[in-house]
Scaffold this active site. Structure first.
Site, PDB file in Angstrom:
ATOM      1  N   ASP A 268       0.676  -1.205  -0.095  1.00 48.02           N
ATOM      2  CA  ASP A 268       0.026  -0.005  -0.039  1.00 48.02           C
ATOM      3  C   ASP A 268       0.775   1.064  -0.018  1.00 48.02           C
ATOM      4  OD1 ASP A 268      -2.278   1.932   0.170  1.00 48.02           O
ATOM      5  OD2 ASP A 268      -3.234   0.416   1.910  1.00 48.02           O
ATOM      6  N   GLU A 306      -1.951   1.187  -5.004  1.00 47.65           N
ATOM      7  CA  GLU A 306      -1.618   2.746  -5.526  1.00 47.65           C
ATOM      8  C   GLU A 306      -2.782   3.597  -5.802  1.00 47.65           C
ATOM      9  OE1 GLU A 306       0.067   3.482  -8.980  1.00 47.65           O
ATOM     10  OE2 GLU A 306      -2.000   2.486  -8.906  1.00 47.65           O
ATOM     11  N   GLY A 308      -4.857   3.206  -8.303  1.00 44.18           N
ATOM     12  CA  GLY A 308      -5.173   3.473  -9.749  1.00 44.18           C
ATOM     13  C   GLY A 308      -4.315   4.588 -10.365  1.00 44.18           C
ATOM     14  N   ASP A 329     -10.304   3.821  -1.414  1.00 45.96           N
ATOM     15  CA  ASP A 329     -10.880   2.821  -0.426  1.00 45.96           C
ATOM     16  C   ASP A 329     -12.362   2.688  -0.622  1.00 45.96           C
ATOM     17  OD1 ASP A 329      -8.350   2.416   0.785  1.00 45.96           O
ATOM     18  OD2 ASP A 329      -8.967   2.938   2.529  1.00 45.96           O
TER      19      ASP A 329
END
Length: 503
Positions: A268, A306, A308, A329
Site C-alpha cells: 500500500d 496505489e 489507480g 478505499d
C-alpha cells in the site's frame, strides 16, 4: 530530496574561534520529542544565512520535507509543505514561532492539524535524527509466474477490524472459512491487512507486534486448514495506520515474509506518496518489491495498492503484480460502492489471467447496504472479474449472507477461465446492461438498476452479441427461464444476473 537542505551546517555560521552565530533567532536545529504519531515531526532545520531562507521539516512519515515559500520575519517563519495525499490541496500552510526558548510549530497536512513545541539542538543531534534516504533500482520487467490465473478469493481484515486485529481473531476467521463452506466455495486467502507490524530488531528485521506472538505459527495454522496466508506492507516508512513500512528494508522484508510462509502481499503506497510522486518512481518502487518477492523463490501473489495512479493496469504485470487497485478505499454504503464498481473498475483490456483490476474488498455482511444493494455489489465484482476478498466478521455471517457469497454460479462468472472483464453495452438513464463472455461460449448478462425505484428492463440478442437465444438461466434465483430475453423487473439499486446461451 535536496541533500543540501539536510547538511548539518544548515542555518549557522562557524567562526574561527569555534563559536556559532545564528543569522536569525530561528536559525539552527530544533528538536521535537514526544511527537504525535502523524506526521511525526522530529526535527526542524532553518537557515537564513546568505540572504535566502531555507528550511526542512523532518518527519517519521515522509522523511525530510522541504519548506516552500519560506518567509522569516523576526521570530516567526511561515512556509508551505507539499501534501501529496490530498490532490485538491497540494500544499498546506505552516508557521514556526519562537516562544521564549521553544519553537512552536503548527500546520495542517492531509487529515491532521499539528501543534508541537521543540527546543534547540546541536549538530550531533541533527546527525542522529537525519532521515536515511534510499535509492530505487532501475525499472525492470518481470515475466509471468503462473499465479492468479483467476481473480484471488478470500478474506481480509481491514473492512471490519481495521488495525484492531490479532492472532486469535485471524485463527477464528480461518476456522470460520472452513466451517461455513466458504473455503470450499473458493475463498482461500486469509489476509492480515494493516496493524500487525511491530518494531525492527537490531538486524533490521521486521517483527510483529504483541498481538501476533508467532507469525510463522499462525501461517502454519492457516495452511493446515487448506488455506493461504496474506500480509500487508508499504513502500514508505509508515503504513496507512502508522505502523512500520518496508522503506529501506524491501529485500529483507520480502525474505522475512517468505520465511514466515506468506502467500499474498498487499503493498500500500501510503507514506510512499511523498517519496514516489511520479509514474517512474511509483513503478520502480513496486518493481523493487516485486523483484524481491520473486527472489525469495516462494510463490507470492502480489497486490499493488496505489489507488489507480498512473494507469497502473498498463504496467502492473511488468512489476510483478497480479492485481492492482483501481480506486481509493471502499466503504459500506451504496453510493461509494456503486461509484467504484460502475465508474472506477479499471480498463477491461488490462485484465486477464495473471493480472486483475481490483476495485477493493467486498463489504457484504457488514450491514451498511440492503440485500439488493449487496447483490449489485457481488454482481458488479463478478462481472468485472475482480478479486473477491470478503471483509466482514465471518463468525457472524447470516444464512442470507452465506447464500449470497457462496452462490457457485455467480462465483463461476467471476472465476471464468477466459478471464474477460465485463463491461456496459448499454446505458439508459439509471439502468445499465453489462455483458461478459464466458469460456463455454455463453454470455453473462447483468441488468443493473441504479435508480431509486423498481423498473422493467430487457436485453436484446444484439446486446449479448448473439443472433438467437437458446437458453437463459437466472443465476441469483438458480432457475432456468424460457429461451428468450423477456422483460425483467429489477428493484431499486438491484440487479438481475443471467447466463445466456445461443449462437
Amino acid at each position: 530530496m535536496l541533500r543540501g537542505l539536510m547538511t548539518l551546517s544548515l542555518g549557522i555560521t562557524v567562526l574561527a574561534a569555534g563559536t556559532v552565530q545564528a543569522a536569525t533567532p530561528l536559525d539552527g536545529v530544533w528538536l521535537f520529542d514526544n511527537a504525535p504519531s502523524y506526521p511525526g515531526v522530529t526535527m526542524v532545520q532553518l537557515s537564513s544565512d546568505g540572504g535566502k531562507p531555507r528550511g526542512v521539516v523532518t518527519t517519521a512519515w515522509y522523511g525530510p520535507m522541504e519548506m516552500r515559500n519560506l518567509v522569516i520575519q523576526g521570530e516567526k517563519a511561515t512556509f508551505e509543505l507539499r501534501n501529496l495525499n490530498d490532490k485538491d490541496h497540494a500544499t498546506r500552510q505552516w508557521t514556526a514561532l519562537l516562544a521564549g526558548k521553544d519553537l512552536k510549530l503548527s500546520g495542517d497536512i492531509w487529515y491532521a492539524h499539528v501543534e508541537q513545541s521543540g527546543g534547540h539542538g546541536t549538530a550531533v543531534d541533527a546527525r542522529a535524527r537525519t532521515f536515511k534516504t534510499t535509492v530505487l533500482p532501475p525499472l525492470g520487467s518481470l515475466p509471468p509466474d503462473g499465479l492468479a490465473k483467476t481473480p484471488p478469493m478470500g478474506w481480509s481484515s481491514w473492512n471490519k477490524f481495521a488495525e484492531k486485529i490479532d492472532d486469535k481473531t485471524v485463527r477464528a476467521m480461518a476456522d470460520a472459512l472452513v466451517a461455513t463452506g466458504l473455503r470450499d466455495a473458493g475463498y482461500v486467502y486469509v489476509n492480515i491487512d494493516d496493524g500487525w507490524q511491530g518494531t525492527r530488531g537490531p538486524d533490521g528485521a521486521i517483527r510483529p507486534n504483541e498481538k501476533f506472538p508467532d507469525m510463522k505459527g499462525l501461517a502454519d495454522y492457516i495452511h493446515a486448514r487448506g488455506l493461504k496466508f496474506g500480509l500487508y506492507s508499504a513502500p514508505g516508512p509508515k503504513t496507512c495506520a502508522g505502523f512500520e513500512g518496508s522503506y529501506g528494508h524491501v529485500q529483507q522484508d520480502a525474505k522475512t515474509f517468505a520465511d514466515w510462509g506468506v502467500d499474498y502481499l498487499k503493498y500500500d503506497l501510503c507514506s510512499g506518496e511523498w517519496f514516489y510522486d511520479d509514474a517512474d518512481k511509483v513503478q520502480r518502487a513496486y518493481y523493487e518489491m516485486g523483484a524481491a518477492l520473486r527472489a525469495t523463490g516462494r510463490p507470492i501473489v502480489y497486490s499493488l495498492c496505489e489507488y489507480g495512479r498512473f494507469e497502473v493496469g498498463s504496467w502492473g504485470r511488468k512489476v510483478g503484480g497480479h492485481l492492482w487497485r483501481t480506486t481509493g478505499d471502499i466503504t459500506d454504503d451504496y453510493a461509494t460502492m456503486a461509484r467504484i464498481g460502475f465508474d472506477r473498475n479499471g480498463r477491461a483490456e488490462h485484465a486477464g489471467p495473471g493480472g486483475w483490476n481490483d476495485p477493493d474488498m467486498l463489504e457484504i455482511g457488514n450491514g451498511g447496504m440492503s440485500h439488493d444493494e449487496y447483490a449489485t455489489h457481488m454482481t458488479l465484482w463478478a462481472m468485472s472479474a475482480a478479486p473477491l476478498m470478503m471483509g466482514h466478521d465471518l463468525r457472524q455471517s447470516s444464512p442470507e449472507v452465506l447464500k449470497m457469497l457462496e452462490n457457485r454460479e455467480v462465483i463461476a462468472v467471476d472465476q471464468d477461465a477466459l478471464g474477460v472483464q465485463g463491461k456496459a453495452v448499454r446505458r439508459e438513464g439509471a439502468t445499465e446492461v453489462w455483458t461478459k463472455p464466458l469460456a463455454d461460449g455463453a454470455v453473462a448478462v447483468a441488468l443493473f438498476n441504479r435508480g431509486e425505484a423498481s423498473v422493467t428492463m430487457t436485453a436484446t440478442p444484439a446486446d449479448v452479441g448473439l443472433e438467437t437465444v437458446q437458453a437463459v438461466r437466472d443465476l441469483w434465483a438458480g432457475v432456468d427461464l424460457e429461451a428468450s430475453l423477456k422483460v425483467f423487473a429489477v428493484p431499486e439499486h438491484g440487479v438481475v444476473l443471467l447466463k445466456v446461451k445461443g449462437r
